[in-house]
Design an enzyme around this catalytic site. Structure first.
Site, PDB file in Angstrom:
ATOM      1  N   SER A 139       0.832  -1.200   0.000  1.00  0.00           N
ATOM      2  CA  SER A 139       0.000   0.000   0.000  1.00  0.00           C
ATOM      3  C   SER A 139       0.877   1.264   0.000  1.00  0.00           C
ATOM      4  O   SER A 139       1.698   1.436  -0.895  1.00  0.00           O
ATOM      5  CB  SER A 139      -0.971  -0.046   1.190  1.00  0.00           C
ATOM      6  OG  SER A 139      -1.978   0.918   1.059  1.00  0.00           O
ATOM      7  N   ASP A 171     -10.011  -4.885  -4.119  1.00  0.00           N
ATOM      8  CA  ASP A 171      -9.438  -3.871  -3.220  1.00  0.00           C
ATOM      9  C   ASP A 171     -10.337  -2.634  -3.186  1.00  0.00           C
ATOM     10  O   ASP A 171     -10.490  -1.953  -4.200  1.00  0.00           O
ATOM     11  CB  ASP A 171      -8.033  -3.490  -3.716  1.00  0.00           C
ATOM     12  CG  ASP A 171      -7.255  -2.663  -2.707  1.00  0.00           C
ATOM     13  OD1 ASP A 171      -7.883  -1.920  -1.933  1.00  0.00           O
ATOM     14  OD2 ASP A 171      -6.015  -2.749  -2.702  1.00  0.00           O
ATOM     15  N   HIS A 204      -8.003  -5.381   0.234  1.00  0.00           N
ATOM     16  CA  HIS A 204      -6.766  -4.618   0.448  1.00  0.00           C
ATOM     17  C   HIS A 204      -5.897  -5.385   1.434  1.00  0.00           C
ATOM     18  O   HIS A 204      -5.730  -4.996   2.599  1.00  0.00           O
ATOM     19  CB  HIS A 204      -7.092  -3.213   0.955  1.00  0.00           C
ATOM     20  CG  HIS A 204      -5.916  -2.269   0.903  1.00  0.00           C
ATOM     21  ND1 HIS A 204      -5.291  -1.921  -0.269  1.00  0.00           N
ATOM     22  CD2 HIS A 204      -5.253  -1.607   1.892  1.00  0.00           C
ATOM     23  CE1 HIS A 204      -4.294  -1.085  -0.002  1.00  0.00           C
ATOM     24  NE2 HIS A 204      -4.252  -0.880   1.301  1.00  0.00           N
TER      25      HIS A 204
END
Length: 231
Positions: free
Chosen positions: A122, A176, A210
């Protein structure tokens, strides 16, 4: 490890996984927003290679605009998670310099740049992409999980000349909700204008949000085995 860690603040309390044999390569892995290096040190220890050292530094705690200015571990400020969101250019560049100092510390301790992989998840993956592409030292490659390329409009011009030979493994969950997979696909397209296109792998994982998944970690291990063989 020899050398003075005090001159590299990110190293002083970084979570590390030492090699079981003589360390001839290093993976520096950067966590996501609100996390610490410990969770990724644990994850990487499950796919460790015996001659590789894994270094998972912790981001400083700063107010994050995206989260109502709450103070949390963050490599730089985030205003939004879309290709057009405003960006903390000064913060991104400062964070990249801190990671480059960590890379140079490993080089001084005997690990050549071409035996160092930079990676992250991320926001950490975003910083790893920006840092490796602008690094004056030719690294082995990048592991970019569920992320994007910061300051993407500056590329390919902002990239260092040696970046074209970087190997990149980019992975993304297809569900995600935080960093949509479309953003990941656009990032892969942009990366292919910066590095040799065939050296960019973009893998997506159905049903994954995610987060990481076992298949993704297996792909990371395979990528590292190829890039960082025993010497």
């Amino acid at each position: 490890m020899c050398g003075n860690n005090m001159s590299v603040p990110l190293l002083t309390d970084a979570a590390t996984v030492s090699g079981a044999e003589r360390e001839t390569a290093a993976v520096i892995f950067l966590h996501g927003l609100g996390d610490t290096g410990h969770s990724w040190a644990d994850a990487l220890s499950t796919i460790r290679l015996p001659h590789v050292k894994y270094i998972c530094p912790h981001a400083p705690r700063i107010p994050v605009t995206l989260n109502m200015k709450m103070v949390m571990p963050s490599w730089f400020d985030l205003m939004g998670l879309s290709p057009d969101a405003p960006e903390d250019e000064a913060g991104i560049k400062k964070a990249a310099e801190n990671i480059k100092a960590l890379i140079e510390h490993e080089m001084k301790n005997g690990i050549p740049a071409n035996r160092i992989v930079l990676g992250g998840f991320s926001q950490g993956g975003a910083l790893s992409l920006y840092t490796a592409l602008t690094c004056p030292h030719p690294l082995a490659g990048i592991v970019a999980l569920s992320c994007w390329l910061p300051l993407h409009r500056n590329f390919p011009q902002a990239a260092n000349g040696s970046a074209k030979d970087l190997a990149i493994l980019q992975c993304h969950g297809e569900l995600d909700p935080m960093v949509p997979v479309r953003f990941g696909a656009l990032t892969a397209e942009k990366l292919r204008t910066v590095v040799t296109p065939a050296r960019v792998q973009f893998k997506t994982y159905p049903g994954v949000m995610h987060s990481s998944c076992p298949q993704e970690m297996a792909a990371v291990k395979e990528f590292l085995e190829k890039l960082l063989p025993p010497v």
